[in-house]
Design a protein around this motif. Sequence first.
Motif, PDB file in Angstrom:
ATOM      1  N   LEU A   1       0.836  -1.203   0.000  1.00 16.83           N
ATOM      2  CA  LEU A   1       0.000   0.000   0.000  1.00 16.83           C
ATOM      3  C   LEU A   1       0.865   1.245   0.000  1.00 16.83           C
ATOM      4  CD1 LEU A   1      -2.816   1.354   0.337  1.00 16.83           C
ATOM      5  CD2 LEU A   1      -2.512   1.120   2.806  1.00 16.83           C
TER       6      LEU A   1
ATOM      7  N   THR B   1       0.587   5.158   0.668  1.00 17.84           N
ATOM      8  CA  THR B   1      -0.285   6.178   1.236  1.00 17.84           C
ATOM      9  C   THR B   1       0.275   7.552   0.899  1.00 17.84           C
ATOM     10  OG1 THR B   1      -1.390   6.965   3.259  1.00 17.84           O
ATOM     11  CG2 THR B   1       0.820   6.042   3.518  1.00 17.84           C
TER      12      THR B   1
ATOM     13  N   THR C   1      -4.339   5.001   6.145  1.00 13.50           N
ATOM     14  CA  THR C   1      -3.729   3.702   5.876  1.00 13.50           C
ATOM     15  C   THR C   1      -4.480   2.599   6.610  1.00 13.50           C
ATOM     16  OG1 THR C   1      -1.614   4.860   5.733  1.00 13.50           O
ATOM     17  CG2 THR C   1      -1.528   2.462   5.901  1.00 13.50           C
TER      18      THR C   1
ATOM     19  N   GLU D   1      -6.924  -0.650   5.019  1.00 18.54           N
ATOM     20  CA  GLU D   1      -6.754  -2.058   5.351  1.00 18.54           C
ATOM     21  C   GLU D   1      -8.084  -2.738   5.665  1.00 18.54           C
ATOM     22  OE1 GLU D   1      -3.957  -2.136   8.562  1.00 18.54           O
ATOM     23  OE2 GLU D   1      -2.204  -1.924   7.245  1.00 18.54           O
TER      24      GLU D   1
ATOM     25  N   VAL E   1       3.728  -1.003   3.920  1.00 20.25           N
ATOM     26  CA  VAL E   1       3.219   0.336   3.648  1.00 20.25           C
ATOM     27  C   VAL E   1       4.366   1.282   3.322  1.00 20.25           C
ATOM     28  CG1 VAL E   1       1.994   2.332   4.618  1.00 20.25           C
ATOM     29  CG2 VAL E   1       1.229  -0.001   5.160  1.00 20.25           C
TER      30      VAL E   1
ATOM     31  N   VAL F   1       4.992   5.452   2.586  1.00 21.29           N
ATOM     32  CA  VAL F   1       4.410   6.784   2.708  1.00 21.29           C
ATOM     33  C   VAL F   1       5.100   7.699   1.704  1.00 21.29           C
ATOM     34  CG1 VAL F   1       3.921   8.709   4.256  1.00 21.29           C
ATOM     35  CG2 VAL F   1       4.012   6.377   5.169  1.00 21.29           C
TER      36      VAL F   1
ATOM     37  N   LEU G   1       0.775  -0.679  12.073  1.00 24.07           N
ATOM     38  CA  LEU G   1       1.051  -0.570  10.642  1.00 24.07           C
ATOM     39  C   LEU G   1       2.457  -1.060  10.322  1.00 24.07           C
ATOM     40  CD1 LEU G   1      -0.498   2.937   9.831  1.00 24.07           C
ATOM     41  CD2 LEU G   1      -1.494   0.684   9.384  1.00 24.07           C
TER      42      LEU G   1
END
Length: 350
Positions: A59, A61, A130, A134, A147, A149, A173
């Motif tokens: 992911l 973000t 974030t 999920e 994750v 950023v 996270l």
Amino acid sequence: MPAGAKPGQLLVAKDLGKVGGLQSWTIAYVSSAVDGTLVPVTGTVAVPATAATTGPRPLLTWAHGTTGLGDTCAPSKSYVEGKAAENLLASAATAQGWAFVATDYQGLGTAGDHPYLVGRSEGPNVLDATRAAEQLTATGVTSASKVLVLGHSQGGGSAAFAAELQPTYAPDLNVVGSILGAPASELSRPTAFFSDSQYPFAVMAASGFNVAYPALSLSDVLTPKGVSLIPAMRNECNTAIFNSFAGVPRNDVIKASPNSVPAWADEVTANTPGSIKTAVPMFIFHGEADETVPVADSKALLARYCATGDVVLRKTYAKADHTSVIGSALIDILSWANDRLAGKPAPTSC
């Protein structure tokens, strides 16, 4: 706010179907204001049209740059029309097989005003977006997802605070790296950010800090004329804000630097990243021709990071300005990000 709500809780997910070929949603979720009050925040989620093939989907973000102070400036409002920078970034992220989530930040598109440039508000907003992503099971993202950023300008500072606060604010996270583009992090430095051509940003920042810390008096840093402009500004986006200052001398609006007023200086310092060690590696990218956030600012940020023992790589790009640097750095951004996802040792400029 629902009873028992917690930061990061997904409140609403509106299925937008395919936007630019990407399965997309707008979301509302719970986040935290600087005083710990729970607030609703909106954002956008996008994933590739195909399901993840192996394991949890990574992911990305995103923390956006300055759009303004009014509710209509929330990027999620223009995403569905394909008019937001988030559309291009979502395409770049999903082309890597990643999911993408973008916060609007507190007060953009939701009740209340926007605490512009207050990292201790924006960092949690990024982390909670974030967490909310999920909870969308159709994304292929889970609590085990790695994750990354990424932020630029205002968002560069937000991404710095997201990484710095994550171990204490969102230890659940699995953040593996943070990417800071032209970060607006050096609010205590007398840079071009507060110069004659850029001073509307300083007025916006004064508004943002007053929103986050109501005990701070706008009249300490702004003239009566400056204070009188704040209510209208809080409903406007970038172009309208800058147009409202056209032909107005800086000294007609700015009374004093916040650093000359102890109460303001304390909060500026509290919202300057780099005072404690950041747990994950970082990559700073900056254009050498940046006309908004001088390249010297990220050099100062790097020095603080190195002093706290951080692992941080900084690269500058000749002839790239504040906006074009994103394209100039894109290959490096993706390479650095994929290396973090692969668990490779991170390079450092320290």
